[in-house]
Design a protein around this motif. Structure first.
Motif, short mmCIF file in Angstrom:
data_model
loop_
_atom_site.label_atom_id
_atom_site.label_comp_id
_atom_site.label_asym_id
_atom_site.label_seq_id
_atom_site.Cartn_x
_atom_site.Cartn_y
_atom_site.Cartn_z
N LEU B 54 0.84 -1.19 0.00
CA LEU B 54 0.00 0.00 0.00
C LEU B 54 0.87 1.24 0.00
N VAL B 55 0.54 2.19 -0.86
CA VAL B 55 1.18 3.50 -0.78
C VAL B 55 0.08 4.55 -0.88
N ALA B 56 0.33 5.64 -0.18
CA ALA B 56 -0.64 6.74 -0.24
C ALA B 56 -0.25 7.64 -1.40
N GLU B 57 -1.20 7.92 -2.23
CA GLU B 57 -0.92 8.78 -3.38
C GLU B 57 -2.14 9.65 -3.63
N ASP B 58 -1.93 10.97 -3.63
CA ASP B 58 -3.03 11.92 -3.81
C ASP B 58 -4.17 11.63 -2.84
N GLY B 59 -3.81 11.36 -1.62
CA GLY B 59 -4.82 11.19 -0.59
C GLY B 59 -5.52 9.85 -0.60
N ARG B 60 -5.22 8.99 -1.57
CA ARG B 60 -5.88 7.68 -1.51
C ARG B 60 -4.81 6.59 -1.54
N GLU B 61 -5.21 5.47 -1.03
CA GLU B 61 -4.24 4.37 -0.98
C GLU B 61 -4.36 3.52 -2.23
N ARG B 62 -3.20 3.23 -2.77
CA ARG B 62 -3.21 2.34 -3.93
C ARG B 62 -2.08 1.32 -3.77
N LEU B 63 -1.99 0.43 -4.75
CA LEU B 63 -0.99 -0.63 -4.69
C LEU B 63 0.24 -0.23 -5.49
N ARG B 64 1.38 -0.53 -4.93
CA ARG B 64 2.61 -0.38 -5.70
C ARG B 64 3.28 -1.74 -5.78
N TYR B 65 3.65 -2.13 -7.00
CA TYR B 65 4.27 -3.45 -7.20
C TYR B 65 5.78 -3.31 -7.36
N ARG B 66 6.50 -4.17 -6.68
CA ARG B 66 7.94 -4.13 -6.78
C ARG B 66 8.52 -5.53 -6.87
N SER B 67 9.59 -5.63 -7.63
CA SER B 67 10.26 -6.93 -7.76
C SER B 67 11.22 -7.14 -6.59
N LEU B 68 11.32 -8.38 -6.15
CA LEU B 68 12.23 -8.74 -5.06
C LEU B 68 12.87 -10.08 -5.39
N ASN B 69 14.01 -10.33 -4.78
CA ASN B 69 14.57 -11.68 -4.83
C ASN B 69 13.98 -12.50 -3.69
N ALA B 70 13.23 -13.54 -4.04
CA ALA B 70 12.60 -14.36 -3.00
C ALA B 70 13.64 -15.04 -2.12
N CYS B 71 14.85 -15.26 -2.66
CA CYS B 71 15.87 -15.97 -1.89
C CYS B 71 16.47 -15.10 -0.79
N LEU B 72 16.27 -13.78 -0.89
CA LEU B 72 16.83 -12.88 0.12
C LEU B 72 15.76 -12.33 1.05
N THR B 73 14.54 -12.74 0.83
CA THR B 73 13.43 -12.17 1.58
C THR B 73 12.94 -13.18 2.61
N PHE B 74 12.99 -12.79 3.87
CA PHE B 74 12.42 -13.67 4.89
C PHE B 74 10.91 -13.52 4.90
N VAL B 75 10.23 -14.57 5.29
CA VAL B 75 8.77 -14.56 5.20
C VAL B 75 8.13 -13.41 5.99
N ALA B 76 8.78 -13.01 7.09
CA ALA B 76 8.17 -11.94 7.90
C ALA B 76 8.02 -10.64 7.11
N ALA B 77 8.88 -10.46 6.10
CA ALA B 77 8.81 -9.24 5.31
C ALA B 77 7.54 -9.17 4.47
N LEU B 78 6.82 -10.28 4.38
CA LEU B 78 5.59 -10.27 3.60
C LEU B 78 4.41 -9.69 4.39
N HIS B 79 4.59 -9.52 5.69
CA HIS B 79 3.47 -9.10 6.54
C HIS B 79 2.83 -7.82 6.00
N GLY B 80 1.52 -7.91 5.79
CA GLY B 80 0.78 -6.75 5.31
C GLY B 80 0.92 -6.48 3.83
N LYS B 81 1.49 -7.43 3.09
CA LYS B 81 1.72 -7.21 1.66
C LYS B 81 1.06 -8.30 0.82
#
Lengths: 797, 482
Positions: B54-81
């Motif tokens: 979620l990102v706030a843009e022009d007063g409303r919340e929208r989705l922002r998509y970003r690429s990540l390396n799954a091998c460097l991301t611990f599962v806790a980082a997914l919280h709320g995403k």
């Protein structure tokens, strides 16, 4: 396809008149393209695991050369989930898995010969547990002196195989009498394959003491042979299945066998399904790479730059065992002429034994190293005479009717060098850009441009002539669908697609009717590796034979059944015309089945014309040559040695292309991989023999930004292979790799501009920014012996 | 317990090992094998996944998509995403437009890198406004392909970003936003396999937790920390995840300094720093891959204290300061005083970096930064150099010069600076400064570069900076040609 849709004769006739859109010569998509993109394509590690699955981890030697004093594997069993720990003593059959020559123990036997050699293997319920257990083992060594460099191996005359030479005429006399004579040397680095899918095998014990082996291998029959050998069972107990590899590039020709053999031994001893997948860093430490080479040369030439004679010594760093080094150094020697008539020539090849991983096949198979040597010589001659390197190259090209005999006494036929060079030279505006670059360089004190146009002439065939054979198996089912199997393996090169197009062409049906099945030793036996660029040449021909056999039966059946002559039966675009009657392909197939006609056939092919007498170093090892040209333009920073490839123009010869899109993919991919070998990809070992660049954090293959924005790739048009190859196409796997040499030569050209192109910079391969900067410093020193090296920095203001 | 969306399915996980990476979670726990392991070290991109947040843009919340390396991301980082993987793109048997572009352009050969390429292209398509080679190269710099030579992948990027039609993710955006908003942030933890990960939601909460557990490892982007687990096979028994603390991800352009929250991803620092110091922006584009920059943070790059971290030399040259926090107390420290020795910093037990304060550019100030590596993209510097000079009336009034890769810590070249200060800005002075520079450092030789190369290249970079300031029209950078 399953139901027969009835069409009117008019509709069938209209279809018959239309062209088949997926036969040979069409840019049919890779058969797995959609599965690749959707994530559905299955690689071995993606297969569903069994509840009692074992995972294997190997403990690697920490020494480059040592005697093993003691192995204590008892601590391994303290780790939960461990099923078994094996050492060389536990291998039930033969320990040595050397592919051609002995020398590769599956697990170290008494001593270790390189740092990274598997010493013992642990199988556990998870890879984590297997690793922890393997690291818990106690291994004690007594160090022996390692040999780590070609220099040292040469000094000790320590070779994995005997040295060999090829000669024509009297090189020593020609060198002595030549108006000009140069001597030099060159060090050429190795290359990690960096297939994205690391080595992997998964083995399932079957009844009767057999094994079903899933192996990511370019050579299923050899895996079958070696698995049978380590188990001590006949070949018919072992079935190897290979659907696809996540890249091979030669790295899975011999060296895929070890994980499969380890799994098989453990599966035999435990009765459990067993998988071994090498983590990236282990893969890079355990397996061999492209051979580093050391080149010494002497060359004699006249005022024009024409070669009178050469003496080239090629010394390869083979690592600890022969593996395929015999044939690899031979191919380097075969290609030490590249496109040039060498005059009186002596080419010697040495196979140095060192305490490193055993170097192995890699796209080009020694050819690139041999070719780099002669391209270095061409540049050195040009600098010495103050000529444009391209002029010297063209002057030395093989002739069409004379000066056309190689130093191994094969006549170069159907030579396209001159006409392709003329075409590319014109289309890439070589002369104009050469002038533009001189002007730019004169005004640009820091950045210098370089340009080089280099040719490729690559011999096609396995130089072990007997390997030039292939088999295929085709079934046509009663609904008109086709099952295709052949002896080649799919590693991304599009082989399955091309072979399917060949079968589609023969039957005149859409490729969607053809189901490619995994390479399987139970379907096509005794196969050669998918290597030497031969995949489509050999397996395409074999599949064509199989399909033609079935088609001939269909023709004979139709002629009999409808009382027409064989010439009256024609296949086209999914339809069959029988004199004036039209049938769909599946209608004919159904009728033939009812008519009790066999709808299954094998096909077999062996390459004609080739022979080679190695004792005389004479013969025709190659069925034909593939040609290519590349012109590269680079920009070099003389303060840092950094550079960029700005533009590349490529013209490549694939004969009559089976699939232009796939062929262009091979050309572009090969070029970039070749460029990587000569630029950013550097292997570094420490003085203990430890590979320091054992992962992608330290070993850098090209990324997207290394590909020039201006890349112009063209296939040579209207040049069928004059030899009777499959639909007169040419092999395309390896030849484009050596187009990357143009980039290396262009970098040196830019550096040579600092000394007005009169000195050849001593820049070894790969030309890392550091080596380029030392080349720059060398030019400045030689150009201005007493001046300050950095004077221009002030002058330019 | 952590909660996240797996595409549109809400997953609540309370008993996962916090050392579990998203890659292993996908492949081993969910048996979703489309995402591949190529290196398990964040260098190849075969495991690229996309995370929607979620990102706030022009007063409303929208989705922002970003690429990540799954091998460097611990599962806790997914919280709320929202986690999107390659299998999620196909819909009702139809390939997504980016997948179709890959097929149409013959952009796969062996196919092993392809799922990662597809996900990078998907994120590019979601963030790009039309085809653009430069942005495509940036999006794909972290996706190694050994087969194609990349040209057809760029063609696929062009096709996919040409005129994208709304897809199923656009159609579901409102629903996804609502589902993510419903996930409660903060005050939670993930525990499993005798390991814990704490997820505070505010700086105060973090300060309290870190005081209570000074032995915990702070997990910001985790792009380096994860390697301890995946490459060195060490356990992280207790981590504190900073990704849920919005205050730590804020970037505030103040009048004196740009204040950057320590957990701000490098990708989010790029625009603001590039506007102030173009060379900083150019360097950040070469700072690892986009996947890494989406995840790795500025505070992490500093706190990691690597001698070859790329932002510290630049920040030291710019005179950046750190706001440090411990419990209730805060202090500021010049960045150049932060690094004490190899991997040793001035941080006290329980103390953490809250903000980085980067001075605004001043009139007359010249800032030049350079990174030397074997490969242009996603490589570690052999030498990283930053020159911050104030030149008035042809004389050097101020000089702050810092290097990475030249010593055990990133640090200033003080003798070199002294040789320049007060002197006329001319070639002879630069040569004297180069001589002085050789006394500032005694670098190591390693597989990236020899000691001799590092020294000469460092001197030559000073010469280059001089040339660029002295004769701005002169072409001096091959890195401009991508």
């Amino acid at each position: 396809m399953s139901e027969l849709i009835s069409h009117s004769q008019e509709e069938l006739a209209a279809l018959f008149r239309a062209e088949l859109l997926t036969g040979v010569g069409r840019s049919v998509r890779h058969e797995s393209a959609a599965k690749h993109a959707s994530g559905e394509a299955l690689y071995i590690d993606d297969r569903l695991e069994f509840p009692n699955q074992l995972h294997v981890y190997a403990r690697l030697s920490e020494r480059a050369h040592a005697r093993i004093v003691r192995i204590d594997s008892a601590p391994c069993y303290a780790v939960p989930g461990v099923a078994i720990v094996i050492t060389s003593a536990d291998v039930p059959g033969k320990l040595d898995i050397g592919p051609v020559f002995p020398g590769d123990p599956l697990l170290a036997d008494g001593n270790v010969q390189y740092l990274g050699q598997p010493v013992l293997a642990v199988a556990a319920d998870s890879l984590d547990n297997a690793r922890r257990a393997a690291l818990a083992a106690i291994v004690e060594y007594e160090d022996l002196e390692p040999v780590l460099t070609v220099d040292e191996a040469l000094r000790r005359r320590q070779f994995v195989l005997d040295s060999h030479s090829q000669r024509r005429g009297d090189a020593a006399a020609a060198l002595a009498e030549a108006p000009h004579r140069l001597a030099g040397n060159l060090r050429i680095g190795g290359q990690e394959h960096f297939y994205l899918e690391t080595q992997i095998a998964s083995v399932l014990p079957t009844e009767d003491g057999g094994m079903l082996v899933h192996s990511s291998t370019q050579h299923p029959s050899e895996v079958q042979k070696l698995v049978a050998a380590v188990l001590g069972v006949p070949l018919n107990k072992v079935e190897v299945d290979m659907r696809r590899m996540g890249g091979g590039f030669g790295g899975k020709e011999t060296q895929a066998a070890a994980p499969a053999c380890l799994c098989a031994v453990i599966a035999r001893l435990t009765g459990r399904p067993t998988k071994m997948r090498l983590p990236r860093n282990e893969d890079m430490r355990i397996t061999g790479k492209r051979h580093p080479f050391q080149v010494e040369y002497e060359v004699g030439f006249d005022d024009d730059g024409r070669l009178h004679g050469v003496h080239i010594q090629l010394a390869a760093n083979c690592g600890y065992s022969p593996d395929l080094s015999g044939a690899i150094v031979d191919r380097a020697m075969f290609h030490a002429d590249n496109a040039y008539y060498l005059g009186d020539a002596l080419v010697e090849g040495h196979r140095c034994k060192t305490n490193l991983a055993s170097n192995t096949a890699f796209r080009g198979f020694g050819g690139p190293q041999g070719m780099l040597a002669i391209e270095e010589i061409m540049d050195a001659i040009a600098r010495h005479l103050g000529k444009d390197p391209l002029a010297v190259r063209k002057l030395n090209y093989y002739g069409k009717t004379e000066r056309n005999l190689t130093h191994y006494h094969q006549t170069v036929e159907h030579n396209l060098l001159e006409e392709m060079t003329a075409e590319l030279e014109a289309s890439c505006e070589y002369a104009a850009r050469r002038e533009e670059i001189r002007t730019f360089n004169a005004r640009s004190p820091v950045l210098k441009k370089g340009l080089a146009l280099t040719p490729v002439k690559f011999g096609i065939s396995f130089t072990s002539s007997f390997l030039n054979q292939a088999g295929a198996l085709v079934h046509v089912y009663t609904d008109g669908s086709i099952h295709l199997n052949h002896g080649g393996t799919e590693m991304g090169q599009g082989l399955n697609t091309k072979v399917a197009q060949v079968v589609a062409e023969v039957f005149q049906v859409d490729v969607s009717r053809i189901q490619i099945s995994p390479a399987n030793t139970g379907k096509v036996p005794n196969t050669s590796p998918t290597a030497a660029s031969s995949g489509a040449d050999l397996n395409g021909k074999a599949a064509k034979e199989a399909a033609q056999t079935i088609r001939q039966r269909l023709v004979e059946f139709a002629a009999r059944h409808w009382q027409v002559s064989a010439e009256d039966v024609q296949f086209k675009n999914g339809q069959v015309r029988i004199r004036d009657r039209y049938l769909s392909f599946e209608e004919l197939v159904r009728a033939a089945y009812v008519g009790q006609v066999s709808l299954s056939s094998t096909g077999f092919y062996r390459t004609p014309k080739i022979y080679y007498d190695r004792t005389q170093a004479r013969g025709r090892p190659f069925y034909y040559y593939a040609f290519g040209m590349a012109c590269a333009q680079v920009l070099v920073d003389t303060l840092t040695g950094e550079y960029r490839l700005l533009r590349a123009d490529i013209l490549h010869d694939v004969g009559a292309s089976l699939n232009p899109a796939i062929d262009i993919g091979q050309v572009e991919g090969g070029f970039v991989q070749g460029m990587g070998w000569l630029t950013c990809e550097e292997l570094v070992w420490d003085d203990k023999g430890r590979l320091l660049t054992a992962g992608p954090a330290s070993y850098k293959i090209p990324t997207v930004a290394d590909v020039p924005a201006d890349l112009r790739v063209k296939l040579l048009e209207n040049r069928r292979n004059p030899e009777d190859t499959v639909f007169h196409s040419k092999a395309v796997g390896e030849p484009p790799f050596m187009l990357g040499i143009s980039v290396w030569c262009a970098i040196k050209d830019a550096v040579a501009s600092l000394a007005d192109y009169r000195l050849q910079p001593a820049i070894d391969a790969p030309a890392t920014p550091e080596r380029v900067l030392w080349g720059v410093e060398q030019m400045k020193r030689l150009q201005q012996p007493q001046g300050a090296v950095h004077e221009y920095a002030g002058e330019s203001t | 317990m952590i909660q996240f969306l797996l595409n549109r399915e809400l997953r609540s996980e309370s008993a996962l090992d916090p050392n579990l990476t998203v890659l292993r979670y996908l492949r081993e726990h969910l048996r979703r094998t489309g995402t591949k392991e190529g290196c398990n070290s964040g260098d190849c991109g075969a495991c690229t996944v996309v995370v929607g947040e979620l990102v706030a843009e022009d007063g409303r919340e929208r989705l922002r998509y970003r690429s990540l390396n799954a091998c460097l991301t611990f599962v806790a980082a997914l919280h709320g995403k929202q986690l999107l993987v390659v299998e999620d793109l196909e819909q009702r048997g139809r390939l997504h437009a980016v997948q179709q572009a890959v097929v149409d352009r013959h952009a796969s050969q062996c196919g092993f890198c392809t799922p990662g390429v597809v996900m990078s292209l998907f994120a590019l398509q979601k963030n790009a406004d039309g085809p653009n080679r430069e942005r495509a190269c940036e999006a794909l710099a972290g996706n190694l392909c050994r087969c194609t030579g990349y040209r057809p992948i760029l063609a696929a990027a062009e096709q996919a970003c040409g005129a994208p039609e709304p897809d199923q993710f656009d159609a579901a955006e409102a629903e996804t936003v609502a589902a993510l908003k419903a996930i409660v942030r903060g005050g939670t933890e993930l525990a499993g396999n005798d390991r814990r990960c704490l997820l505070p939601a505010s700086v105060d909460e973090l300060a309290t937790l870190y005081t209570a557990y000074p032995e915990a490892r702070l997990l910001a982007g985790g792009t380096d920390l994860a390697l301890e687990v995946t490459q060195q096979h060490r356990a992280l028994p207790l981590t504190i995840h900073l990704g849920g603390i919005e205050e730590l991800k804020r970037l505030t352009p103040g009048s004196e300094a740009i204040e950057i929250g320590a957990a701000t991803p490098l990708a989010d620092c790029q625009a603001a720093l590039a506007a102030e110091y173009p060379d900083f922006g150019a360097l950040l584009k070469r700072f690892a891959s986009l996947q890494i920059r989406n995840q790795g943070t500025l505070g992490g790059n500093i706190g990691n204290a690597s001698p070859i971290g790329d932002t510290p030399p630049l920040l030291i040259a710019l005179g950046a300061r750190l706001l440090l926090r411990k419990g209730e107390t805060s202090r500021t420290l010049a960045l150049e005083d932060f690094f004490l020795d190899y991997k040793v910093t001035a941080l006290e037990s329980g103390e953490f970096i809250e903000k980085i304060l980067v001075p605004r550019a001043r009139l007359g100030q010249a800032f030049r930064a350079y990174k030397l590596s074997k490969r242009l993209d996603d490589d570690i510097s052999a030498v990283c150099a930053a020159f911050n000079l104030l030149i008035e009336d042809g004389r050097v009034r101020e000089a702050r010069i810092a290097f990475g890769g030249m010593a055990a810590i990133p640090r200033r070249a003080t003798a070199c600076e002294r040789a320049l200060l007060g002197q006329p800005f001319e070639a002879a002075v630069i040569e004297r400064a180069c001589t002085a520079l050789a006394g500032d450092f005694d670098p190591l030789g390693d597989f990236r570069a020899s000691r001799e190369y590092r020294l000469l290249a460092a001197q030559n970079l000073l010469r280059k900076a001089f040339l660029e300031l002295h004769a701005p029209a002169l072409p001096t950078r091959v890195t401009d040609h991508v």
